[in-house]
Design a protein around this motif. Structure first.
Motif, mmCIF file in Angstrom:
data_model
loop_
_atom_site.group_PDB
_atom_site.id
_atom_site.type_symbol
_atom_site.label_atom_id
_atom_site.label_comp_id
_atom_site.label_asym_id
_atom_site.label_seq_id
_atom_site.Cartn_x
_atom_site.Cartn_y
_atom_site.Cartn_z
ATOM 1 N N LYS A 31 2.924 -4.259 -8.949
ATOM 2 C CA LYS A 31 2.512 -5.613 -8.576
ATOM 3 C C LYS A 31 1.061 -5.644 -8.109
ATOM 4 O O LYS A 31 0.465 -6.695 -7.990
ATOM 5 C CB LYS A 31 3.439 -6.179 -7.504
ATOM 6 C CG LYS A 31 3.449 -5.437 -6.197
ATOM 7 C CD LYS A 31 4.470 -6.061 -5.270
ATOM 8 C CE LYS A 31 4.571 -5.295 -3.972
ATOM 9 N NZ LYS A 31 5.550 -5.864 -3.087
ATOM 10 N N TYR A 32 0.479 -4.460 -7.854
ATOM 11 C CA TYR A 32 -0.927 -4.387 -7.457
ATOM 12 C C TYR A 32 -1.811 -4.090 -8.658
ATOM 13 O O TYR A 32 -2.972 -3.743 -8.513
ATOM 14 C CB TYR A 32 -1.105 -3.327 -6.368
ATOM 15 C CG TYR A 32 -0.222 -3.612 -5.184
ATOM 16 C CD1 TYR A 32 -0.465 -4.701 -4.364
ATOM 17 C CD2 TYR A 32 0.884 -2.835 -4.915
ATOM 18 C CE1 TYR A 32 0.365 -4.989 -3.301
ATOM 19 C CE2 TYR A 32 1.715 -3.109 -3.847
ATOM 20 C CZ TYR A 32 1.451 -4.191 -3.050
ATOM 21 O OH TYR A 32 2.276 -4.480 -1.998
ATOM 22 N N TRP A 111 -4.453 -1.331 0.166
ATOM 23 C CA TRP A 111 -3.718 -0.749 1.284
ATOM 24 C C TRP A 111 -2.556 -1.641 1.676
ATOM 25 O O TRP A 111 -2.751 -2.744 2.167
ATOM 26 C CB TRP A 111 -4.626 -0.578 2.489
ATOM 27 C CG TRP A 111 -5.475 0.638 2.406
ATOM 28 C CD1 TRP A 111 -6.732 0.710 1.898
ATOM 29 C CD2 TRP A 111 -5.116 1.948 2.806
ATOM 30 N NE1 TRP A 111 -7.178 2.003 1.965
ATOM 31 C CE2 TRP A 111 -6.209 2.783 2.531
ATOM 32 C CE3 TRP A 111 -3.971 2.500 3.378
ATOM 33 C CZ2 TRP A 111 -6.196 4.139 2.796
ATOM 34 C CZ3 TRP A 111 -3.965 3.858 3.653
ATOM 35 C CH2 TRP A 111 -5.071 4.659 3.360
ATOM 36 N N THR A 112 -1.341 -1.156 1.482
ATOM 37 C CA THR A 112 -0.162 -1.884 1.954
ATOM 38 C C THR A 112 0.099 -1.474 3.401
ATOM 39 O O THR A 112 -0.423 -0.461 3.885
ATOM 40 C CB THR A 112 1.076 -1.538 1.112
ATOM 41 O OG1 THR A 112 1.352 -0.140 1.268
ATOM 42 C CG2 THR A 112 0.863 -1.873 -0.358
ATOM 43 N N ARG A 116 -0.568 2.197 5.212
ATOM 44 C CA ARG A 116 -1.300 2.349 6.477
ATOM 45 C C ARG A 116 -0.450 3.059 7.520
ATOM 46 O O ARG A 116 -0.938 3.926 8.254
ATOM 47 C CB ARG A 116 -1.756 0.984 6.998
ATOM 48 C CG ARG A 116 -2.942 0.402 6.247
ATOM 49 C CD ARG A 116 -3.539 -0.796 6.980
ATOM 50 N NE ARG A 116 -2.573 -1.852 7.243
ATOM 51 C CZ ARG A 116 -2.290 -2.857 6.413
ATOM 52 N NH1 ARG A 116 -2.912 -2.930 5.263
ATOM 53 N NH2 ARG A 116 -1.413 -3.771 6.740
ATOM 54 N N ASP A 117 0.837 2.705 7.593
ATOM 55 C CA ASP A 117 1.741 3.339 8.557
ATOM 56 C C ASP A 117 1.904 4.827 8.279
ATOM 57 O O ASP A 117 1.881 5.644 9.199
ATOM 58 C CB ASP A 117 3.108 2.648 8.554
ATOM 59 C CG ASP A 117 3.059 1.238 9.133
ATOM 60 O OD1 ASP A 117 2.058 0.895 9.802
ATOM 61 O OD2 ASP A 117 4.031 0.484 8.907
ATOM 62 N N LYS A 118 2.058 5.179 7.005
ATOM 63 C CA LYS A 118 2.199 6.597 6.649
ATOM 64 C C LYS A 118 0.919 7.373 6.961
ATOM 65 O O LYS A 118 0.972 8.522 7.391
ATOM 66 C CB LYS A 118 2.562 6.758 5.176
ATOM 67 C CG LYS A 118 4.043 6.698 4.926
ATOM 68 C CD LYS A 118 4.334 7.222 3.543
ATOM 69 C CE LYS A 118 5.810 7.478 3.383
ATOM 70 N NZ LYS A 118 6.114 8.032 2.068
ATOM 71 N N GLU A 132 -10.162 11.932 3.145
ATOM 72 C CA GLU A 132 -11.240 11.051 2.698
ATOM 73 C C GLU A 132 -10.637 10.030 1.745
ATOM 74 O O GLU A 132 -9.906 10.378 0.821
ATOM 75 C CB GLU A 132 -12.323 11.844 1.997
ATOM 76 C CG GLU A 132 -12.967 12.885 2.907
ATOM 77 C CD GLU A 132 -13.986 13.726 2.202
ATOM 78 O OE1 GLU A 132 -14.889 13.140 1.536
ATOM 79 O OE2 GLU A 132 -13.903 14.953 2.303
ATOM 80 N N ILE A 133 -10.962 8.765 1.979
ATOM 81 C CA ILE A 133 -10.450 7.674 1.153
ATOM 82 C C ILE A 133 -11.428 7.403 0.026
ATOM 83 O O ILE A 133 -12.614 7.227 0.246
ATOM 84 C CB ILE A 133 -10.248 6.396 1.992
ATOM 85 C CG1 ILE A 133 -9.410 6.682 3.244
ATOM 86 C CG2 ILE A 133 -9.645 5.289 1.145
ATOM 87 C CD1 ILE A 133 -8.040 7.235 2.986
ATOM 88 N N VAL A 134 -10.905 7.376 -1.195
ATOM 89 C CA VAL A 134 -11.699 7.069 -2.385
ATOM 90 C C VAL A 134 -11.310 5.692 -2.846
ATOM 91 O O VAL A 134 -10.142 5.436 -3.136
ATOM 92 C CB VAL A 134 -11.443 8.105 -3.510
ATOM 93 C CG1 VAL A 134 -12.246 7.740 -4.752
ATOM 94 C CG2 VAL A 134 -11.766 9.493 -3.032
#
Length: 135
Positions: A31-32, A111-112, A116-118, A132-134
Motif C-alpha cells: 500500500k506504500y 516510516w510506519t 518506528r516502534d521496532k 544509518e537510514i537510507v
C-alpha cells in the motif's frame, strides 16, 4: 549513504551502471507503493533497496579501503523479544568495509508507526549498533 555523497565522477559511473530502473521487478507491491525488485538473484522488498544493493556492489570495485565493500549481509535478524511473542528486527544491510569498519543500513521510503516502534526497541536492546537510514 546517499549517491550525492560520492564525487561526481563516481556518481556518473554508478548511474550508468544501475540505470534508472534498478532491474526487473515483480508484479504487485504494497500500500506504500514499494515494488519487490529482483537484483543479482536476490529479491528485495523495494526498488530502493535493490538500487542500494547495486551501489554496494559498485563499491566492491573501489580501491579506497574506507569505501571498498568486502561483505554485504542482507536481512540480518536481531531478536528483540524471545518466544512466546517473539519479536524480530530485520536490518536491511550489514556492510563490512576493507578497513574493518562495519556499518548497518536501513532503507526506508515511508516510516510506519510499527517500523518506528521496532527501531526504538532495537536501539534500546542493542545500543552499541548505530543504524544509518537510507532514504
Amino acid at each position: 549513504m546517499r549517491l550525492n555523497q560520492f564525487p561526481r565522477a563516481i556518481q556518473a559511473k554508478i548511474r550508468a551502471q544501475i540505470g534508472s530502473q534498478g532491474g526487473p521487478r515483480s508484479k504487485g507491491g504494497t500500500k506504500y507503493k514499494a515494488i519487490r525488485t529482483m537484483y543479482n538473484g536476490v529479491m528485495y522488498d523495494s526498488g530502493r533497496e535493490a538500487r542500494f544493493a547495486q551501489l554496494l556492489d559498485f563499491q566492491r570495485k573501489l580501491t579506497d579501503p574506507h569505501l571498498k565493500v568486502v561483505t554485504v549481509e542482507h536481512q540480518v535478524e536481531f531478536e528483540l523479544q524471545p518466544a512466546p511473542g517473539r519479536i524480530v528486527y530485520r536490518l536491511d544491510f550489514r556492510v563490512t568495509y576493507a578497513d574493518g569498519t562495519v556499518r548497518h543500513f536501513e532503507v526506508k521510503g515511508y516510516w510506519t508507526k510499527h517500523a518506528r516502534d521496532k527501531m526504538k526497541m532495537m536501539r534500546h536492546k542493542h545500543p552499541d549498533i548505530t543504524i544509518e537510514i537510507v532514504k
